[in-house]
Write an enzyme that holds these catalytic residues in place. Structure first.
Site, PDB file in Angstrom:
ATOM      1  N   TYR A  40       0.863  -1.180   0.000  1.00  0.00           N
ATOM      2  CA  TYR A  40       0.000   0.000   0.000  1.00  0.00           C
ATOM      3  C   TYR A  40       0.904   1.235   0.000  1.00  0.00           C
ATOM      4  CZ  TYR A  40      -4.290   2.499   1.481  1.00  0.00           C
ATOM      5  OH  TYR A  40      -5.401   3.314   1.574  1.00  0.00           O
ATOM      6  N   LYS A  83      -0.320  -1.042  -4.754  1.00  0.00           N
ATOM      7  CA  LYS A  83      -1.369  -0.026  -4.916  1.00  0.00           C
ATOM      8  C   LYS A  83      -0.650   1.305  -4.925  1.00  0.00           C
ATOM      9  CE  LYS A  83      -5.430   1.491  -2.103  1.00  0.00           C
ATOM     10  NZ  LYS A  83      -5.048   2.844  -1.749  1.00  0.00           N
TER      11      LYS A  83
END
Lengths: 306, 306
Positions: free
Chosen positions: B135, B163
């Site tokens: 992330y 991501k």
């Protein structure tokens, strides 16, 4: 003297890998600061790893401090938390354990806007019912206080001081003038960022919130007293003694360096909380050399040795 | 299809002022996403307020998800925490509850260096034993992943995707080319930052990690499918439908806006966790107008309505 004046010493908080406090080691560090006669202890500051510890362990740290040095030296407790309700609980815990003051940083995940930080501080200041210092530390919180927000907060009951980061241009005089005019005469302004602590005092700040004083309080106090006396020559000489240590703080972050210092001084031998990694051998050797340099200057100059 | 492909919908996590989950409301949001046939759910992402919730409430959220939509749609669970040992516990909790994958951000207080982030991720990936997505969210974590660090992490067992935040210059094509060449062909690359989700898919990204899909999954799915089909004209038309909402996301942060959307859609009526404040009336009216605009375009264009 105000709670938020002079030398405030910020020790590490010794804990094991799971975040369980070593109360005996913490007591040792606190005793060391009290015996050196620093003006206050900054418990559970950034250096004290407050952001890594549970409410329970933070309460144990305050209880250990009050049991060990309570009444002998004021204890200011960091109560920052991402959630307002958590910071409120921490402030009440600190008050119940007998702390003398609070230090509150606008810790956040979602970046906060000014009104949110204002409400957060007002809520915690009201819940804690203790003198509170605004912890302005963009390096860890990434929130930047505007002069206007500090001014608004300085009018809130219990909010009595601010702990500032070093000004980017290094101009303490003009920043202090702005801050003084934006806040009342009873509002205290101190600085963190150890290499700027003494220059800020020389320029008229009220306090040095010091990482190095957490483990080397006598030496930091000598520098503080020289600066408070306006003795620029002594400040220059003593500050140079800390020079190699300041260089390591800038390179590795003072948080990582202080765990090595604690070990080298035989005060405690623990690692920083993961994911923060212990410094490697080469860096540790440089920390040892920096302490030797400090020692040599202090020994030569009839100042208090460590 | 890989777990980390297509539209991943990130709902808010409804909770009361003390941080206690409203499981019925959460179940409603999850059912809504599943029925719209999004490709996955991103539970306890930034929008899901994971940083504000205790381990216990986070476990309850995963259990609620698995009870409600488990086996019908993959559930990816955010397990970020400041302390490595806490992130390890959260990863094990998610695995034990039946989650399909993990999402891990390098949440920090003390700013971290690359080796610390690497060890943190490797430790959590090993503990979780589930496919894990990096992330990369500097807007909340303030940690910036270098291409080299993503490359190193992509070789760690269980780490299967990243991501990404939107590239500052908006050039998805060259960034995707760099990322593809730095990682293996099985490594999945998706984007968050809702206004860039569809353009990134058009440019060849694998996934859109979408805030808006957490509450408006049908509309976000229509945009996703148009982008995946390479239909630039449809993307342009549908993206324009979201335009007023994107503007509000940029002005107030999507986190604050989504609580208003949830209330306006009668999905749940809760406030964001303090210190984050609810939006005021004027902003709420603009959110209502943005939803009306979205509705009008979707009604006119024989797409699925909300």
């Amino acid at each position: 003297m105000s709670l938020f004046q002079g030398l405030s010493a910020f020790p590490i908080t010794p804990a094991d890998a799971s975040g369980r406090l070593d109360t005996a080691a913490l007591a040792r560090l606190l005793k060391n600061i009290e015996e050196a006669r620093a003006d206050s202890i900054g418990l559970l500051g950034s250096t004290g790893a407050y952001a890594f510890l549970t409410r329970q362990e933070r309460r144990r740290a305050v209880e250990t401090a009050m049991d060990t040095v309570g009444g002998k030296i004021p204890v200011i407790v960091g109560v920052g938390a991402i959630r307002t309700s958590d910071a409120v609980d921490l402030a009440r815990d600190a008050k119940a354990a007998g702390a003398d003051g609070l230090l509150l940083a606008p810790v956040s995940y979602t970046p906060l806007v000014d009104d949110e930080v204002f409400e957060h501080f007002a809520t915690v200041a009201d819940a804690g019912q203790l003198p509170l210092c605004i912890y302005n530390n963009p390096g860890t919180t990434r929130f930047t206080f505007s002069l206007d927000l500090i001014s608004r907060l300085s009018k809130v009951v219990n909010i009595e001081a601010v702990k500032m980061p070093l000004p980017s241009g290094g101009d303490f005089t003009s920043e202090l003038a702005s801050l003084r005019s934006a806040t009342g005469s009873a509002f205290r302004i101190g600085y963190s960022g150890d290499w700027g602590g003494a220059p800020a005092l020389l320029a008229g700040s009220d306090a040095w919130y010091s990482v190095v004083a957490g483990l080397l309080p006598s030496q930091a106090l000598a520098l503080t007293r020289a600066a408070q006396a306006g003795d620029a020559a002594a400040v220059e000489r003593l500050d140079a003694a800390f020079g190699p240590l300041w260089a390591l703080f800038k390179e590795f972050g003072s948080f990582r360096v202080m765990y090595v210092v604690a070990s080298l001084l035989n005060l405690c031998d623990v690692d920083p909380p993961r994911p923060v990694l212990p410094l490697k051998d080469q860096a540790r050797q440089r920390v040892a050399a920096a302490l030797d340099h400090l020692d040599a200057v202090f020994s030569a100059g009839c100042m208090q040795a460590r």
